[in-house]
Motif scaffolding. Sequence first.
Motif, PDB file in Angstrom:
ATOM      1  N   ASN A  94      -6.569  -9.716  -1.564  1.00 64.09           N
ATOM      2  CA  ASN A  94      -5.926  -9.183  -0.362  1.00 64.09           C
ATOM      3  C   ASN A  94      -5.029  -7.990  -0.627  1.00 64.09           C
ATOM      4  N   ARG A  95      -4.607  -7.818  -1.879  1.00 65.87           N
ATOM      5  CA  ARG A  95      -3.673  -6.737  -2.178  1.00 65.87           C
ATOM      6  C   ARG A  95      -3.839  -6.340  -3.638  1.00 65.87           C
ATOM      7  N   PRO A  96      -3.392  -5.110  -3.971  1.00 68.91           N
ATOM      8  CA  PRO A  96      -3.616  -4.610  -5.333  1.00 68.91           C
ATOM      9  C   PRO A  96      -3.060  -5.537  -6.408  1.00 68.91           C
ATOM     10  N   GLU A  97      -1.988  -6.259  -6.084  1.00 72.75           N
ATOM     11  CA  GLU A  97      -1.394  -7.144  -7.091  1.00 72.75           C
ATOM     12  C   GLU A  97      -2.314  -8.316  -7.429  1.00 72.75           C
ATOM     13  N   ASP A  98      -3.321  -8.563  -6.578  1.00 75.28           N
ATOM     14  CA  ASP A  98      -4.253  -9.657  -6.859  1.00 75.28           C
ATOM     15  C   ASP A  98      -5.222  -9.315  -7.989  1.00 75.28           C
ATOM     16  N   LEU A  99      -5.356  -8.022  -8.284  1.00 73.70           N
ATOM     17  CA  LEU A  99      -6.363  -7.612  -9.268  1.00 73.70           C
ATOM     18  C   LEU A  99      -6.085  -8.219 -10.639  1.00 73.70           C
ATOM     19  N   TYR A 133       6.090  -9.761  -6.160  1.00 68.90           N
ATOM     20  CA  TYR A 133       6.494 -10.542  -5.001  1.00 68.90           C
ATOM     21  C   TYR A 133       7.474 -11.598  -5.486  1.00 68.90           C
ATOM     22  N   ASN A 148     -13.271  -5.254 -11.412  1.00 70.67           N
ATOM     23  CA  ASN A 148     -12.001  -4.622 -11.042  1.00 70.67           C
ATOM     24  C   ASN A 148     -12.238  -3.345 -10.222  1.00 70.67           C
ATOM     25  N   GLU A 149     -13.245  -2.545 -10.613  1.00 70.95           N
ATOM     26  CA  GLU A 149     -13.546  -1.310  -9.873  1.00 70.95           C
ATOM     27  C   GLU A 149     -14.039  -1.631  -8.462  1.00 70.95           C
ATOM     28  N   LEU A 163     -10.314  -2.718  -1.718  1.00 73.94           N
ATOM     29  CA  LEU A 163      -8.921  -2.624  -1.274  1.00 73.94           C
ATOM     30  C   LEU A 163      -8.627  -1.247  -0.703  1.00 73.94           C
ATOM     31  N   GLU A 164      -9.208  -0.218  -1.322  1.00 77.57           N
ATOM     32  CA  GLU A 164      -8.908   1.147  -0.891  1.00 77.57           C
ATOM     33  C   GLU A 164      -9.739   1.590   0.299  1.00 77.57           C
ATOM     34  N   ARG A 194       0.829  -1.188   0.000  1.00 77.61           N
ATOM     35  CA  ARG A 194       0.000   0.000   0.000  1.00 77.61           C
ATOM     36  C   ARG A 194       0.877   1.257   0.000  1.00 77.61           C
ATOM     37  N   ASP A 244      -3.793  -0.414 -13.315  1.00 77.96           N
ATOM     38  CA  ASP A 244      -4.794  -0.606 -12.261  1.00 77.96           C
ATOM     39  C   ASP A 244      -4.294  -0.039 -10.937  1.00 77.96           C
ATOM     40  N   LEU A 245      -4.990  -0.396  -9.864  1.00 74.76           N
ATOM     41  CA  LEU A 245      -4.667   0.159  -8.551  1.00 74.76           C
ATOM     42  C   LEU A 245      -3.230  -0.145  -8.130  1.00 74.76           C
ATOM     43  N   SER A 246      -2.700  -1.292  -8.589  1.00 76.27           N
ATOM     44  CA  SER A 246      -1.370  -1.695  -8.136  1.00 76.27           C
ATOM     45  C   SER A 246      -0.279  -0.781  -8.695  1.00 76.27           C
ATOM     46  N   GLY A 254      -9.553  -3.277   2.978  1.00 74.70           N
ATOM     47  CA  GLY A 254      -8.312  -3.771   2.397  1.00 74.70           C
ATOM     48  C   GLY A 254      -8.344  -5.183   1.858  1.00 74.70           C
ATOM     49  N   SER A 274     -11.215  -2.909  -6.380  1.00 73.41           N
ATOM     50  CA  SER A 274     -10.311  -1.797  -6.052  1.00 73.41           C
ATOM     51  C   SER A 274     -10.899  -0.964  -4.921  1.00 73.41           C
TER      52      SER A 274
END
Lengths: 211, 314
Positions: B196-201, A98, B230-231, B237-238, A87, A126-128, B242, B234
């Motif tokens: 669990n985290r943005p990289e999961d999207l 990772y 995806n939205e 997550l935000e 984050r 995207d968000l990442s 989280g 997101s």
Amino acid sequence: VGWKLVNDLLKPGDHVCLLYDTMDDHLAAVARYATTGFGSDQQVVYFADGATSLEAVARSLRHNGVAVADGHAIGLCCYPYQGDTPRRVGTAHPGTVYASMIDESWTPQLRVSRDPARLTIAGEMDLSNRDSLPPVLERLRSVSDPHAPLRVDMSAVTFADVAASHLLVTTAQEWPAGLTISGCPELVIRTLRLLDESAGGITFTDDAATP
Amino acid sequence: MNAALAAPVFHHIGLLHDTPDGYAHGCNAFIQEGLNAGAPVLVAVPGHDTDVIRDMLGSDAEHVQFADMMIAGRNPARVIPWLLLDFADRNPGRRVWVVSQPVWPARSQLELTACARHDALLNTAFAGRDAAILCPYDTARLPGHAIGAAHRTHPLLADGTNTWDSPYYSDPIDAARMFDSPLPDPPESAHRYMINRPEDLRWLRQAVAAQAQAVNLPPVRGKRLMVAINELASNSLEHGGGRAVLSVWTEPGLLVCQIDDSGTFANPMAGRTPPPPGSSRGHGLLIVHELVDLVRINQRLDGTSVRIHINLDE
């Protein structure tokens, strides 16, 4: 670390954030990365947070058979993985990864490169990686011809979320001569038009990539 | 219908009718009043009813804009931002007249609840605007709770002859909350994905694409679903604690997705009205509402659930 950060996975301009769990993982990853770089005659720059880690990395490199002299340095952002790390740092790194996710088919999710007249975006927005584009745009603003439209090549973009589309819309509104987007995926065009019906300031060129 | 309807404020009227004639005449009287005032008029009713009204209007129909509510309002949450506010904003400084009918007898229970929330929040979205919106309700064919909702969400009621204040009208936000009934549980057999985290999207989008393909959704609609999920993920997550769980399953004629998180859905108008100009946030849900066929947001005691429907039979 059970992975290989192969040289051809990365291209000039890539910015990869590597998250690690332990100091040993960290050192091994950096050493492997640097060894790969040295092995192909590239320059490696390493900004460390203190003398201790510099020495430790140098030791690991010597262990890998790399002759380390003073003045040699190495370049990869490494963060210990603690709950909120992604984050805090991840969204600024288009290639956040990772260690466990890397295999030989891995590529950064987003690639952004620029020259004064053109911005090239490839991959998935995207968000990442949300925070990675604004600094590039900021820099372009200061080096580009203000009377020319900013050319954006999106032909290799495969996904853009609403926030990414919104960033393009506001950039187009603020850029004096607007944006010229080539190869914009159809779905992104649709989102852009929903956000700003006239898509004011944006000119689309080329055939849209397949949606 | 009622001369007072021309006053330059917002009038939101439930037209209660029980015959096709009552429907046609009630709508016609309202439309004629708008046309006589030289005002822009929009008729957004389900497909077949569009023809009924068009025939009734005869040559006047050319001064009226039409939209098929079964498309434009398939997802009731889409109606305020993408149809009604859009029409009002295209006619700045003018009083707009709209027949808006998102409710029809074949609507499912879940859709009718979404319609009730829509009609409640419409009062907030149009507060202070110069508009008259007439919403027809078929008292003979709609379930009792849908008619009850009409009494709560429309400050004015009409039957084609008279117009009166609804004694059951209540605060729009309270009413919307009241209609926010819990969603039925996803079935045990649903596919589940943890985010669990943005990289999961990235892989979440791949999983959604695979699910869409498995039910033969046309690629364009699969992509839209992917953008929507995806939205929502997101957002979780935000703002939603989280992390989130996506469940995906099919029901007859539907691909259903639900995102559960532990966040609080603070603003009931999110996704219904555009964020203020210059704001970089708040566009996601607005776009989600446009992309899919139903969005139901349920505020649980311990978090938020968002269910979306994709119709498969088209």
